[in-house]
Scaffold this motif. Structure first.
Motif, PDB file in Angstrom:
ATOM      1  N   MET A  16       0.834  -1.177   0.000  1.00 43.62           N
ATOM      2  CA  MET A  16       0.000   0.000   0.000  1.00 43.62           C
ATOM      3  C   MET A  16       0.884   1.248   0.000  1.00 43.62           C
ATOM      4  SD  MET A  16      -3.041   1.139   2.574  1.00 43.62           S
ATOM      5  CE  MET A  16      -3.879  -0.378   2.247  1.00 43.62           C
ATOM      6  N   PHE A  17       0.384   2.290  -0.651  1.00 40.88           N
ATOM      7  CA  PHE A  17       1.120   3.532  -0.797  1.00 40.88           C
ATOM      8  C   PHE A  17       0.224   4.702  -0.396  1.00 40.88           C
ATOM      9  CE2 PHE A  17       2.529   0.392  -3.856  1.00 40.88           C
ATOM     10  CZ  PHE A  17       3.899   0.372  -3.653  1.00 40.88           C
ATOM     11  N   THR A  18       0.813   5.895  -0.382  1.00 37.84           N
ATOM     12  CA  THR A  18       0.046   7.087  -0.006  1.00 37.84           C
ATOM     13  C   THR A  18      -0.023   8.123  -1.118  1.00 37.84           C
ATOM     14  OG1 THR A  18       1.954   8.289   0.874  1.00 37.84           O
ATOM     15  CG2 THR A  18       0.773   6.827   2.402  1.00 37.84           C
ATOM     16  N   GLY A  19       0.767   7.957  -2.167  1.00 40.19           N
ATOM     17  CA  GLY A  19       0.786   8.940  -3.242  1.00 40.19           C
ATOM     18  C   GLY A  19       1.670  10.137  -2.943  1.00 40.19           C
ATOM     19  N   ILE A  20       2.517  10.032  -1.918  1.00 41.69           N
ATOM     20  CA  ILE A  20       3.483  11.081  -1.610  1.00 41.69           C
ATOM     21  C   ILE A  20       4.827  10.648  -2.207  1.00 41.69           C
ATOM     22  CG2 ILE A  20       4.627  12.402   0.208  1.00 41.69           C
ATOM     23  CD1 ILE A  20       1.564  12.906  -0.063  1.00 41.69           C
ATOM     24  N   ILE A  21       5.264  11.358  -3.227  1.00 43.02           N
ATOM     25  CA  ILE A  21       6.458  10.967  -3.979  1.00 43.02           C
ATOM     26  C   ILE A  21       7.718  11.241  -3.165  1.00 43.02           C
ATOM     27  CG2 ILE A  21       7.765  11.346  -6.117  1.00 43.02           C
ATOM     28  CD1 ILE A  21       4.931   9.994  -6.386  1.00 43.02           C
ATOM     29  N   VAL A  53      10.896   8.826 -13.601  1.00 39.18           N
ATOM     30  CA  VAL A  53       9.639   8.299 -13.063  1.00 39.18           C
ATOM     31  C   VAL A  53       9.529   8.681 -11.591  1.00 39.18           C
ATOM     32  CG1 VAL A  53       9.471   6.373 -14.684  1.00 39.18           C
ATOM     33  CG2 VAL A  53      10.615   6.033 -12.518  1.00 39.18           C
ATOM     34  N   ASN A  54       8.300   8.897 -11.138  1.00 39.60           N
ATOM     35  CA  ASN A  54       8.037   9.194  -9.734  1.00 39.60           C
ATOM     36  C   ASN A  54       8.132   7.915  -8.930  1.00 39.60           C
ATOM     37  OD1 ASN A  54       7.445  11.910 -10.320  1.00 39.60           O
ATOM     38  ND2 ASN A  54       5.325  11.396 -10.796  1.00 39.60           N
ATOM     39  N   LEU A  55       8.773   7.990  -7.751  1.00 35.02           N
ATOM     40  CA  LEU A  55       8.964   6.817  -6.902  1.00 35.02           C
ATOM     41  C   LEU A  55       8.352   6.999  -5.525  1.00 35.02           C
ATOM     42  CD1 LEU A  55      12.713   5.765  -7.285  1.00 35.02           C
ATOM     43  CD2 LEU A  55      10.716   4.839  -8.457  1.00 35.02           C
ATOM     44  N   GLU A  56       7.803   5.910  -5.022  1.00 37.46           N
ATOM     45  CA  GLU A  56       7.377   5.848  -3.629  1.00 37.46           C
ATOM     46  C   GLU A  56       7.550   4.422  -3.147  1.00 37.46           C
ATOM     47  OE1 GLU A  56       3.527   6.419  -0.663  1.00 37.46           O
ATOM     48  OE2 GLU A  56       3.232   6.646  -2.823  1.00 37.46           O
ATOM     49  N   ARG A  57       8.237   4.271  -2.016  1.00 33.65           N
ATOM     50  CA  ARG A  57       8.309   2.956  -1.384  1.00 33.65           C
ATOM     51  C   ARG A  57       7.010   2.723  -0.611  1.00 33.65           C
ATOM     52  NH1 ARG A  57      14.205   3.740   1.221  1.00 33.65           N
ATOM     53  NH2 ARG A  57      13.475   5.891   1.163  1.00 33.65           N
ATOM     54  N   ASN A  81       3.978   2.169  10.838  1.00 42.93           N
ATOM     55  CA  ASN A  81       4.010   3.210  11.867  1.00 42.93           C
ATOM     56  C   ASN A  81       4.193   4.614  11.276  1.00 42.93           C
ATOM     57  OD1 ASN A  81       6.638   3.015  11.025  1.00 42.93           O
ATOM     58  ND2 ASN A  81       7.537   2.972  13.065  1.00 42.93           N
ATOM     59  N   SER A  82       3.889   4.772   9.984  1.00 46.83           N
ATOM     60  CA  SER A  82       4.073   6.064   9.318  1.00 46.83           C
ATOM     61  C   SER A  82       2.821   6.927   9.400  1.00 46.83           C
ATOM     62  CB  SER A  82       4.395   5.857   7.837  1.00 46.83           C
ATOM     63  OG  SER A  82       5.613   5.209   7.683  1.00 46.83           O
ATOM     64  N   ARG A  83       3.022   8.227   9.234  1.00 43.39           N
ATOM     65  CA  ARG A  83       1.883   9.131   9.054  1.00 43.39           C
ATOM     66  C   ARG A  83       1.305   8.871   7.676  1.00 43.39           C
ATOM     67  NH1 ARG A  83       4.610  12.941  12.468  1.00 43.39           N
ATOM     68  NH2 ARG A  83       3.123  13.652  14.026  1.00 43.39           N
TER      69      ARG A  83
END
Length: 195
Positions: A1-6, A80-84, A89-91
């Motif tokens: 799952m991701f949040t869309g914050i690059i 390319v935009n990246l997000e791990r 425990n993240s915001r």
């Protein structure tokens, strides 16, 4: 799952086809922190790291991924935009993003609004019943954004200078394809209403 914050942008350094698969080799600021079998969103597409060598890593896109996304258009040197993936425990700064692109959209217009930019995108609404709503969430090339204007087959988003500069949106121009992931809650509601 991701949040869309690059987190960063990666540069494509090599592309190799193998049967119907396409292997992308990239470099990014956190290559040394990656590990084999890790999920990383590339322009919003969740891909698995399959190899790491020195300052590069490789991911593989299958035919289904290439047909539904803009990854098949990538060339050596593209960013390319990246997000791990999200840590437990993240915001949660963006919105729920799965890394499963629903379809591509076409950029119709980019308006410089003297301090921000307004992007307008068109998409095929019949594809899986995808919808947007004003002030709702949309993921464009992996970026969590708020819908400004919503129509049956288009939407617009406003981009602040930070997002414009630190993502690949600054390179998107009218006619370009972008990856779209519609809000998962909206998709479930639409499906339930259609039953």
């Amino acid at each position: 799952m991701f949040t869309g914050i690059i987190e960063a942008q990666a540069e494509v350094v090599a592309i190799r086809d193998e049967q119907s698969n396409r292997h992308f080799t990239l470099t990014c600021p956190f290559t040394q922190e990656l590990k084999i079998d890790q999920s990383v969103a590339h322009n919003g597409v969740c891909l698995t790291v399959v190899a790491i060598e020195e300052n590069t890593y490789t991911v593989t896109a299958i035919a289904e991924t290439l047909s539904r996304t803009n990854l098949g258009q990538l060339q050596q040197g593209d960013k390319v935009n990246l997000e791990r993936c999200l840590l437990a425990n993240s915001r949660y700064d963006g919105h729920i993003v799965q890394g499963h692109v629903d379809q591509v959209g076409i950029c119709e217009e980019v308006k410089d609004q003297q301090g921000s930019w307004l992007f307008r995108f068109r998409y095929q609404p019949q594809a899986a019943g995808n919808v947007t709503v004003e002030k709702g969430s949309i993921c464009v090339n992996g970026i969590s954004l708020t819908v400004v204007e919503s129509g049956e087959d288009f939407f617009s988003v406003a981009i602040i200078p930070y997002t414009y500069e630190f993502t690949n949106l600054h390179a998107v121009k009218p006619g370009d394809q972008v990856n779209l992931e519609f809000d998962i809650i909206g998709k479930y509601v639409a499906r339930l209403l259609n039953k």
